[in-house]
Design an enzyme around this catalytic site. Structure first.
Site, PDB file in Angstrom:
ATOM      1  N   SER A 260      65.816 111.432   7.227  1.00  0.00           N
ATOM      2  CA  SER A 260      65.475 110.451   8.273  1.00  0.00           C
ATOM      3  C   SER A 260      66.679 109.763   8.887  1.00  0.00           C
ATOM      4  O   SER A 260      66.534 109.078   9.905  1.00  0.00           O
ATOM      5  CB  SER A 260      64.512 109.403   7.708  1.00  0.00           C
ATOM      6  OG  SER A 260      63.256 109.988   7.411  1.00  0.00           O
TER       7      SER A 260
ATOM      8  N   ASP B 188      50.476 107.641  15.764  1.00  0.00           N
ATOM      9  CA  ASP B 188      50.872 108.249  14.491  1.00  0.00           C
ATOM     10  C   ASP B 188      49.677 108.263  13.552  1.00  0.00           C
ATOM     11  O   ASP B 188      49.287 107.238  12.985  1.00  0.00           O
ATOM     12  CB  ASP B 188      52.035 107.440  13.885  1.00  0.00           C
ATOM     13  CG  ASP B 188      52.559 108.069  12.598  1.00  0.00           C
ATOM     14  OD1 ASP B 188      51.965 109.059  12.126  1.00  0.00           O
ATOM     15  OD2 ASP B 188      53.570 107.567  12.061  1.00  0.00           O
TER      16      ASP B 188
END
Length: 676
Positions: A329, A353
């Site tokens: 990430s 999301d």
């Protein structure tokens, strides 16, 4: 009459014999005269020169090797003098017998004999070779008293390299070792002037800065012209030219910071690179585990070499320079920067999301800790949304991602001033065609792009590349080739030659876009995954945690950190820069197989910023907790960095000046904002 006739014949034969003998004698004398003329007249100059060379020997004097110091003047590599017992094999009739006899006078271990045999096998010259090094005064006295028994054996005073801090910074400093046959062959291609300068030199830089700056550190060889006896012993000195010591390297590294970071890693594996984004100077260059370079100076023994070479943790691998890892990430802010710079996505665009993303019949998931909901770019970075960046990667495509991020230094060498750097992998369709051999492997499939958005897939970079990339983001587009050496000091002329980091053309990043990324990464430290690690920090910083898979998972396979073998667990990563308003340090670090980036990597970054920006050093208790990945914010009262001494010295002949000065004073206001 007959008698007179015979007598006459005998006299005639005698005269002929006398005449022949006289002619032969004259001929022989003629040969002697001719030879005398040849030697004394025609070949006079040549033989006079040879006779003089037999009487006079020119001995090279190897210069003192230059020092290596950190930015505060702490000596990292120095020299010391010691006595060495050496044997000239060509002057010894019974080599084995001589060594056995020497063993009765001076302690000679089996490892000394093995090293001598190895050197003897490698040697192609008749110079003396060491059988024992670093003799004590008592051993020197014992041998001197019995020297007459050992023709071809002598004691010499030699300079030895010393690395006072031992393992600290070993990968960046490197070490020296005896010149091997491959290096001798390469040196034969040098200019004649350089070859002459290395006459008498037996050691050369093998790794790190010792290798990269060999010509600067070596110095200029001197000579001594001496008159010798028939036995080859020096009688008197006729001429002398002193050697010129090697130059001193002054590094950008803060060795006190370097030692702190290595201590914080403890027994764990990993790497950290910290760079000043204003000029490209490297402040810390850590690879763990490390090794003691003093082992190599005098020729490493077989047991120590086997231990280092076969160690499963690979202490000889420079992870900061040669270790490549998926960024996880920590790649997401770079993806966001690429999207803004290319105009592919507006920062206000909201993506729903739902924790899953479907493409081509395959479902890409999210960690169980993720929360569903609508997310714009800032919130996607703060919450580390996988789905947001899955969709972004799909929209951009692999080639646009590559073209946008390659200028940041990913997937190519940064050209730092040490050798051995690897390129890493920033995939593209062309990259895959070059990478693989079979046609079916060379084709890029759209589904392979999805995982690139979260720093997985074919993405593999060094921490040096990641630190360089985030230094560019921190500076708003300024780019530099990272540098470990600040200046080279001529110790004879007392002049310093600045080695400025090479400035590259800046990236045309829009200030508004840079501000969006800065703000989002600051949000990570205030309300995101690294908020606990930076709780109460007296400065504001920007950061991003990362958790990267160490091994691939099969479709439908679930990862369990508890069940997984330690070396198959996820890597812990963190990238950051600070202070937020005027960044003075950007870093990237990885702790191998340590799990979440917030647990293991982020606390180390906090300690680095505390040291550099606030002049604070963690407590012993805090260091111990950080080594175990058991702490976020400091749990003990931090110490002033200026009050904490450097680690103890290591290695013979080691001597250090006073410890480094304090780090820079605090410069930013305390962070504000909600934490959760």
């Amino acid at each position: 009459m007959v008698v007179l006739k015979n007598l006459h014949q005998e006299l005639s034969r005698f005269r002929l014999r006398v005449l022949a003998a006289g002619a032969f004698v004259l001929f022989c004398f003629g040969l002697l005269v001719a030879r005398l003329v040849w030697l004394q007249v025609i070949q006079h100059d040549s033989f006079a020169e040879r006779a003089e060379s037999n009487r006079i020997a020119v001995v090279p004097i190897v210069p003192n090797r230059g020092l290596i110091k950190d930015r505060n003047g702490v000596v990292l590599a120095s020299n010391y003098s010691a006595y060495t017992l050496e044997i000239n094999p060509e002057k010894v009739i019974d080599l084995d017998g001589t060594i056995e006899a020497l063993g009765q006078v001076i302690d000679i271990q089996p490892r000394d004999k093995r090293r001598f045999k190895r050197l003897l096998d490698e040697a192609k010259h008749t110079d003396s070779l060491p059988i024992r090094t670093k003799l004590t005064d008592e051993e020197v006295a014992r041998f001197t008293a019995q020297r007459f028994r050992f023709p071809g054996v002598e004691i010499k005073a030699r300079l030895f390299r010393s690395y006072p801090l031992g393992e600290v910074g070993a990968h960046l400093i490197g070490y020296i070792g005896r010149i091997n046959q491959a290096e001798k062959k390469a040196m034969d291609e040098w200019e004649e002037e350089d070859i002459a300068n290395y006459r008498g030199t037996e050691y050369i830089g093998k790794l790190g800065l010792e290798q990269a700056y060999e010509r600067e550190l070596h110095g200029t060889t001197g000579f001594e012209q001496v008159e010798t006896s028939a036995g080859g012993r020096a009688v008197r000195r006729l001429d002398h030219k002193p050697p010129t010591p090697g130059n001193t390297l002054n590094l950008s590294i803060d060795i006190k910071l370097q030692a702190l970071v290595e201590q914080l890693f403890g027994e764990r594996r990993g790497a950290l690179v910290a760079i000043d984004p204003r000029n490209g100077e490297v402040l810390a260059f850590v690879s763990k585990p490390s090794f003691d370079p003093n082992l190599f100076v005098d020729g490493i023994d077989a047991d120590s070499w086997r231990e280092l070479n076969e160690d499963i943790d690979k202490p000889l691998l420079n992870r900061a320079l040669r270790g490549t890892y998926p960024p996880g990430s920590t790649f997401k802010p770079l993806m966001a920067m690429a999207a803004l710079n290319s105009g592919k996505r507006d920062p206000r665009t909201v993506i729903m999301d739902n924790l899953t993303f479907s493409f081509g019949g395959r479902t890409f998931g999210s960690p169980e800790t993720d929360r569903p909901g609508p997310k714009d770019m800032r919130l996607a970075i703060v919450s580390s949304s996988n789905v947001y960046f899955y969709s972004l990667a799909n929209e951009m495509g692999v080639d646009l991602i590559h073209d946008q991020l390659e200028p940041f230094g990913l997937g190519r060498k940064t050209e730092i001033d040490v050798q051995g750097e690897v390129t890493g992998d920033l995939p593209s369709t062309e990259w895959k065609r070059r990478k693989f051999k079979r046609p079916e492997q060379q084709k890029w499939y759209a589904g392979e792009t999805i995982s690139l958005g979260i720093g997985q897939g074919y993405n593999n970079f060094t921490m040096l590349q990641m630190a360089t990339a985030y230094a560019t983001i921190a500076s708003g587009g300024l780019r530099f080739k990272p540098r470990l050496v600040r200046d080279v000091e001529d110790v004879v002329r007392h002049e310093q030659r600045r080695i400025a980091s090479d400035a590259l053309p800046p990236l045309p990043l829009k200030p508004a876009d840079v501000a969006i990324i800065h703000n989002a990464m600051n949000g990570v430290t205030l309300e995101g995954t690294s908020r606990l690690a930076f709780l109460g920090a007296p400065y504001q910083s920007a950061g991003k945690t990362g958790t990267a898979q160490a091994i691939g998972l099969k479709a439908g396979e679930k990862y369990s950190s508890i069940k997984a073998d330690e070396r198959k667990r996820d890597h812990s990563l963190y990238v950051a820069f600070a202070p937020l308003d005027q960044p003075r340090v950007a870093l990237a670090l990885i702790v191998e197989n340590a799990g979440f980036g917030s647990m293991s990597a982020a606390p180390i970054a906090r300690r680095v910023f505390d040291y550099l920006l606030a002049g604070l050093y963690p407590s012993e208790e805090d260091i111990a907790k950080t080594q175990l990945g058991q702490t976020f914010a400091p749990i003990g009262t931090p110490r002033r960095a200026a009050d904490v001494p450097l680690p103890g010295t290591a290695g013979p002949g080691a001597a250090l000046p006073a410890s480094a000065a304090s780090a820079a004073s605090a410069a930013s206001a305390p962070a504000s904002g909600a934490s959760r």
